[in-house]
Design an enzyme around this catalytic site. Structure first.
Site, mmCIF file in Angstrom:
data_model
loop_
_atom_site.group_PDB
_atom_site.id
_atom_site.type_symbol
_atom_site.label_atom_id
_atom_site.label_comp_id
_atom_site.label_asym_id
_atom_site.label_seq_id
_atom_site.Cartn_x
_atom_site.Cartn_y
_atom_site.Cartn_z
ATOM 1 N N HIS A 226 0.846 -1.180 0.000
ATOM 2 C CA HIS A 226 0.000 0.000 0.000
ATOM 3 C C HIS A 226 0.889 1.239 0.000
ATOM 4 C CE1 HIS A 226 1.193 -0.439 4.177
ATOM 5 N NE2 HIS A 226 0.864 0.831 4.367
ATOM 6 N N ASP A 228 0.958 5.187 1.846
ATOM 7 C CA ASP A 228 0.350 5.922 2.946
ATOM 8 C C ASP A 228 -0.353 7.160 2.402
ATOM 9 O OD1 ASP A 228 1.341 4.076 4.719
ATOM 10 O OD2 ASP A 228 3.035 5.304 5.360
ATOM 11 N N HIS A 288 4.816 0.073 -0.168
ATOM 12 C CA HIS A 288 5.620 -0.730 0.748
ATOM 13 C C HIS A 288 4.752 -1.795 1.394
ATOM 14 C CE1 HIS A 288 3.955 2.739 2.910
ATOM 15 N NE2 HIS A 288 3.929 1.979 4.000
ATOM 16 N N ARG A 298 8.779 -9.023 15.366
ATOM 17 C CA ARG A 298 9.141 -7.682 14.925
ATOM 18 C C ARG A 298 8.070 -6.687 15.334
ATOM 19 N NH1 ARG A 298 7.848 -4.742 10.129
ATOM 20 N NH2 ARG A 298 9.378 -3.096 9.711
#
Length: 365
Positions: A226, A228, A288, A298
């Site tokens: 997607h 931002d 990204h 993570r």
């Protein structure tokens, strides 16, 4: 952080049924609900991700212009945020996501709200669920923190989040100003750009993300590809890699995914859709995604910022080559988020202005 005065306009619907909130760390096999088709839509390659040192010569506007045009993202050092504060940010983020699921759901994000615990907002655009969970902070996190830790003082969590948000706002302002300078704008264009971005009045949300270990990383997706909606996003990631940037086809090869390696103390700057609109397509927002890891948990924290929600942002400068007729109409962040919630990756195209419409208010050609 500045409270966001808009709620429903800023929401992307996402699945909220209890059975979809799995305790991912206890799952021994990827269930069908989280099993994605092949993830190799583009090859994954190694390329050194640019680094911009805000305290050094690499912060030159010429260097930044090249980075923004070719990557749309870079790692930033010399930003002035203390390493011990970033360590506490990671620690508090892990402490939140280590809570039992029933406790986290007490602070669940409401369907018409922004803040709280929940699945990725973009989940509604995909048939499979993502191997992640999130917690969004808009304004004060105190009410939600009291639900997460009802028998303890939540001030430690709230204080760290507030301090990090304040520090990241300062860094974001510096980065946006440098980006504007790097465009080589005329004094009049620069004035308009500064008025459009309202750098001193940035509004933002803080997005905490958790990507637990996955028994089969090749079948799961941490966060789907997607862009931002923001002007820029500052991302702090822990010592486990997972963020991947999509580099567009260029003279060096076809479109490919590039993993951003963890760099101690660095933040990652991601160009958002509003930056693409502001720069008339010269600095494009970067697609990204986040992939998952078999052995390591993570976490990441994103400071997603833009101008005040209802302030209209207009393009400045000449449209980007090789599309000489490219132009965008003026739009507020609140209105654009409404488009993004409806159209997802088609939102930017929906506000492009046809050649015969150029000259309308907000268009600079």
């Amino acid at each position: 952080m500045n409270p966001n005065p808009t709620t429903t306009t800023f929401m992307l619907s996402s699945p909220s049924e209890p059975h979809q909130h799995l305790e991912l760390e206890s799952v021994r096999e990827v269930p069908d609900s989280h099993a994605w088709p092949a993830l190799d839509d583009h090859p994954t390659v190694y390329e050194p991700v640019p680094v911009v040192d805000l305290a050094g010569p690499d912060a030159s506007v010429a260097h930044l212009a090249r980075v923004c045009e070719s990557w749309g993202a870079f790692q930033v050092t010399g930003h002035g945020i203390r390493s011990d504060l970033l360590e506490r940010l990671e620690s508090e983020t892990r402490r939140l996501f280590a809570l039992p699921m029933d406790q986290k759901l007490k602070a669940a994000r409401p369907s018409n709200g922004i803040s709280g615990y929940g699945l990725a907002r973009i989940s509604c655009f995909f048939s499979k669920l993502m191997w992640s969970e999130g917690f969004t902070i808009s304004g004060s996190p105190l009410d939600h923190a009291l639900k997460l830790w009802p028998d303890a003082n939540p001030s430690r969590f709230c204080d760290v989040m507030q301090e990090c948000s304040d520090e990241m706002k300062q860094v974001a302002g510096r980065v946006v100003r440098l980006m504007l300078l790097s465009m080589g704008l005329t004094p009049e264009e620069m004035k308009r750009a500064e008025e459009g971005t309202r750098v001193d009045q940035l509004s933002a949300v803080l997005q905490l993300n958790s990507y637990p270990p996955c028994p089969d990383p090749n079948r799961a997706m941490g966060l789907a590809a997607h862009t931002d909606s923001s002007l820029v996003t500052l991302l702090f990631q822990s010592g486990t890699s997972g963020l991947q940037l999509l580099r567009r086809q260029d003279q060096h090869g076809p479109a490919r995914w590039v993993t951003v390696p963890p760099r101690p103390g660095a933040l990652i700057v991601l160009a958002g859709d509003l930056l693409q609109i502001l720069t008339n397509g010269r600095y494009k927002s970067v697609a990204h995604r986040a992939v998952v890891n078999r052995n390591h948990h993570r976490v990441s924290v994103a400071y997603i910022c833009g101008p005040p929600p209802h302030h209209k942002l207009s393009p400045v400068g000449k449209p980007a080559s090789p599309a000489p007729c490219l132009a965008y109409r003026a739009v507020s962040w609140a209105d654009y988020l409404g488009l993004k919630a409806e159209l997802f990756d088609k939102a930017l195209a929906s506000i492009m202005v046809a050649e015969d419409s150029r000259g309308d208010e907000g268009i600079c050609c």
